[in-house]
Design an enzyme around this catalytic site. Sequence first.
Site, PDB file in Angstrom:
ATOM      1  N   LYS A  10      67.123  38.280   4.780  1.00 15.99           N
ATOM      2  CA  LYS A  10      67.565  38.515   3.399  1.00 15.99           C
ATOM      3  C   LYS A  10      66.675  37.784   2.381  1.00 15.99           C
ATOM      4  O   LYS A  10      65.937  36.847   2.745  1.00 15.99           O
ATOM      5  CB  LYS A  10      69.033  38.096   3.274  1.00 15.99           C
ATOM      6  CG  LYS A  10      69.985  38.969   4.116  1.00 15.99           C
ATOM      7  CD  LYS A  10      71.444  38.625   3.857  1.00 15.99           C
ATOM      8  CE  LYS A  10      72.370  39.508   4.677  1.00 15.99           C
ATOM      9  NZ  LYS A  10      73.807  39.239   4.396  1.00 15.99           N
ATOM     10  N   TYR A  50      74.922  49.219   1.999  1.00 18.09           N
ATOM     11  CA  TYR A  50      76.211  48.504   2.130  1.00 18.09           C
ATOM     12  C   TYR A  50      77.389  49.360   1.662  1.00 18.09           C
ATOM     13  O   TYR A  50      78.423  48.817   1.253  1.00 18.09           O
ATOM     14  CB  TYR A  50      76.155  47.187   1.354  1.00 18.09           C
ATOM     15  CG  TYR A  50      75.521  46.030   2.115  1.00 18.09           C
ATOM     16  CD1 TYR A  50      76.065  45.584   3.328  1.00 18.09           C
ATOM     17  CD2 TYR A  50      74.421  45.355   1.624  1.00 18.09           C
ATOM     18  CE1 TYR A  50      75.515  44.514   4.015  1.00 18.09           C
ATOM     19  CE2 TYR A  50      73.852  44.276   2.314  1.00 18.09           C
ATOM     20  CZ  TYR A  50      74.406  43.860   3.507  1.00 18.09           C
ATOM     21  OH  TYR A  50      73.858  42.794   4.182  1.00 18.09           O
ATOM     22  N   PHE A  58      82.976  41.690  -3.771  1.00 17.00           N
ATOM     23  CA  PHE A  58      81.621  41.125  -3.850  1.00 17.00           C
ATOM     24  C   PHE A  58      80.525  42.193  -3.818  1.00 17.00           C
ATOM     25  O   PHE A  58      79.347  41.855  -3.769  1.00 17.00           O
ATOM     26  CB  PHE A  58      81.406  40.096  -2.731  1.00 17.00           C
ATOM     27  CG  PHE A  58      81.668  40.626  -1.332  1.00 17.00           C
ATOM     28  CD1 PHE A  58      80.714  41.369  -0.655  1.00 17.00           C
ATOM     29  CD2 PHE A  58      82.877  40.348  -0.686  1.00 17.00           C
ATOM     30  CE1 PHE A  58      80.943  41.841   0.630  1.00 17.00           C
ATOM     31  CE2 PHE A  58      83.119  40.818   0.593  1.00 17.00           C
ATOM     32  CZ  PHE A  58      82.139  41.577   1.262  1.00 17.00           C
ATOM     33  N   ARG A 103      72.291  31.100  10.590  1.00 18.25           N
ATOM     34  CA  ARG A 103      72.971  30.843   9.307  1.00 18.25           C
ATOM     35  C   ARG A 103      73.252  29.351   9.123  1.00 18.25           C
ATOM     36  O   ARG A 103      73.183  28.841   8.004  1.00 18.25           O
ATOM     37  CB  ARG A 103      74.229  31.695   9.214  1.00 18.25           C
ATOM     38  CG  ARG A 103      73.878  33.142   8.851  1.00 18.25           C
ATOM     39  CD  ARG A 103      75.034  34.082   8.989  1.00 18.25           C
ATOM     40  NE  ARG A 103      74.774  35.383   8.382  1.00 18.25           N
ATOM     41  CZ  ARG A 103      75.511  36.458   8.605  1.00 18.25           C
ATOM     42  NH1 ARG A 103      76.562  36.390   9.409  1.00 18.25           N
ATOM     43  NH2 ARG A 103      75.216  37.603   8.038  1.00 18.25           N
ATOM     44  N   ASN A 113      73.181  34.448   2.841  1.00 17.49           N
ATOM     45  CA  ASN A 113      73.347  33.921   4.193  1.00 17.49           C
ATOM     46  C   ASN A 113      72.235  34.330   5.167  1.00 17.49           C
ATOM     47  O   ASN A 113      72.446  34.459   6.363  1.00 17.49           O
ATOM     48  CB  ASN A 113      74.740  34.262   4.735  1.00 17.49           C
ATOM     49  CG  ASN A 113      74.973  35.758   4.812  1.00 17.49           C
ATOM     50  OD1 ASN A 113      74.072  36.536   4.518  1.00 17.49           O
ATOM     51  ND2 ASN A 113      76.162  36.160   5.230  1.00 17.49           N
ATOM     52  N   HIS A 116      71.037  39.599   8.160  1.00 19.27           N
ATOM     53  CA  HIS A 116      72.007  40.665   8.464  1.00 19.27           C
ATOM     54  C   HIS A 116      71.808  41.121   9.900  1.00 19.27           C
ATOM     55  O   HIS A 116      70.685  41.167  10.388  1.00 19.27           O
ATOM     56  CB  HIS A 116      71.787  41.870   7.531  1.00 19.27           C
ATOM     57  CG  HIS A 116      72.442  43.124   8.042  1.00 19.27           C
ATOM     58  ND1 HIS A 116      73.774  43.379   7.846  1.00 19.27           N
ATOM     59  CD2 HIS A 116      71.968  44.154   8.782  1.00 19.27           C
ATOM     60  CE1 HIS A 116      74.085  44.536   8.446  1.00 19.27           C
ATOM     61  NE2 HIS A 116      73.002  45.023   9.006  1.00 19.27           N
ATOM     62  N   GLU A 127      71.833  52.229  10.386  1.00 15.50           N
ATOM     63  CA  GLU A 127      70.978  51.269   9.682  1.00 15.50           C
ATOM     64  C   GLU A 127      69.512  51.411  10.090  1.00 15.50           C
ATOM     65  O   GLU A 127      68.622  51.294   9.240  1.00 15.50           O
ATOM     66  CB  GLU A 127      71.499  49.855   9.943  1.00 15.50           C
ATOM     67  CG  GLU A 127      72.857  49.629   9.284  1.00 15.50           C
ATOM     68  CD  GLU A 127      73.502  48.287   9.575  1.00 15.50           C
ATOM     69  OE1 GLU A 127      74.533  47.981   8.942  1.00 15.50           O
ATOM     70  OE2 GLU A 127      72.988  47.539  10.448  1.00 15.50           O
TER      71      GLU A 127
HETATM   72  P1  ATP Z   1      75.993  41.314   7.508  1.00 17.14           P
HETATM   73  O1  ATP Z   1      76.717  42.660   7.435  1.00 17.14           O
HETATM   74  O2  ATP Z   1      75.086  41.068   6.315  1.00 17.14           O
HETATM   75  O3  ATP Z   1      75.329  41.104   8.814  1.00 17.14           O
HETATM   76  P2  ATP Z   1      78.488  40.025   8.153  1.00 17.14           P
HETATM   77  O4  ATP Z   1      78.705  41.212   9.039  1.00 17.14           O
HETATM   78  O5  ATP Z   1      78.551  38.671   8.750  1.00 17.14           O
HETATM   79  O6  ATP Z   1      77.100  40.140   7.406  1.00 17.14           O
HETATM   80  P3  ATP Z   1      80.149  41.348   6.200  1.00 17.14           P
HETATM   81  O7  ATP Z   1      81.606  41.135   6.108  1.00 17.14           O
HETATM   82  O8  ATP Z   1      79.633  42.619   6.783  1.00 17.14           O
HETATM   83  O9  ATP Z   1      79.500  40.079   6.928  1.00 17.14           O
HETATM   84  O10 ATP Z   1      79.583  41.180   4.723  1.00 17.14           O
HETATM   85  C1  ATP Z   1      78.300  41.673   4.377  1.00 17.14           C
HETATM   86  C2  ATP Z   1      77.603  40.645   3.513  1.00 17.14           C
HETATM   87  O11 ATP Z   1      78.307  40.543   2.284  1.00 17.14           O
HETATM   88  C3  ATP Z   1      77.604  39.214   4.057  1.00 17.14           C
HETATM   89  O12 ATP Z   1      76.597  38.961   4.985  1.00 17.14           O
HETATM   90  C4  ATP Z   1      77.382  38.418   2.795  1.00 17.14           C
HETATM   91  O13 ATP Z   1      76.027  38.465   2.375  1.00 17.14           O
HETATM   92  C5  ATP Z   1      78.226  39.211   1.805  1.00 17.14           C
HETATM   93  N1  ATP Z   1      79.592  38.682   1.731  1.00 17.14           N
HETATM   94  C6  ATP Z   1      80.577  38.794   2.670  1.00 17.14           C
HETATM   95  N2  ATP Z   1      81.704  38.206   2.274  1.00 17.14           N
HETATM   96  C7  ATP Z   1      81.446  37.711   1.039  1.00 17.14           C
HETATM   97  C8  ATP Z   1      82.209  36.996   0.083  1.00 17.14           C
HETATM   98  N3  ATP Z   1      83.480  36.660   0.305  1.00 17.14           N
HETATM   99  N4  ATP Z   1      81.597  36.655  -1.083  1.00 17.14           N
HETATM  100  C9  ATP Z   1      80.319  36.989  -1.330  1.00 17.14           C
HETATM  101  N5  ATP Z   1      79.531  37.679  -0.474  1.00 17.14           N
HETATM  102  C10 ATP Z   1      80.095  38.035   0.696  1.00 17.14           C
HETATM  103 MG    MG Z   2      78.487  43.209   8.389  1.00 16.33          MG
END
Ligand code: ATP
Ligand code: MG
Length: 138
Positions: A10, A50, A58, A103, A113, A116, A127
């Site tokens: 990211k 997304y 968010f 992370r 974070n 992805h 994806e």
């Molecule tokens: P990713 O899909 O990026 O691998 P993840 O599967 O761990 O991450 P998801 O729930 O899919 O988490 O959320 C996608 C992304 O949205 C997160 O990686 C983070 O960047 C962002 N995100 C998730 N939760 C929050 C939140 N509460 N506030 C802000 N950003 C968030």
């Molecule tokens: Mg995810």
Amino acid sequence: MSQRTFSIIKPDAMRKGHTGAILADIEKAGFRIVAIKKLSISKPQAEGFYYVHKERPFFDSLTTFMSSGPIVALVLEKDNAIGDLRKLMGATNPANAEEGTIRKRYAGSIEENAIHGSDAAETAQFEIGFFFAGHELV
Ligand code: ATP
Ligand code: MG
């Protein structure tokens, strides 16, 4: 069984200069890099990627962040690639991520974070196709 997953380094991790270290962690964990490219995505492209999160509070902030600078898109392969990459990444919120995870090492916040990773086989397929043409997977 050998499996493919999709990953993004990211914009936060790239800005902080962690790209090479994260790639090294991924290779050390036994993943083969099937495809790799550095690019920037627009806000509409981030919204398309997304799309599953479009109702989340968010969503606007996340897609602004993901289009805020260069990223590295990756297709990775190993046995149990999807689950193993999620393990290597650590929890979404770095405050909850285990020691030794990407992370824990490199993420600054729950949003910024560092990495992805696809969460299921169907997501990985969507994806990979979003970022790469078939001839780029080698
Ligand atoms: P990713 O899909 O990026 O691998 P993840 O599967 O761990 O991450 P998801 O729930 O899919 O988490 O959320 C996608 C992304 O949205 C997160 O990686 C983070 O960047 C962002 N995100 C998730 N939760 C929050 C939140 N509460 N506030 C802000 N950003 C968030
Ligand atoms: Mg995810």
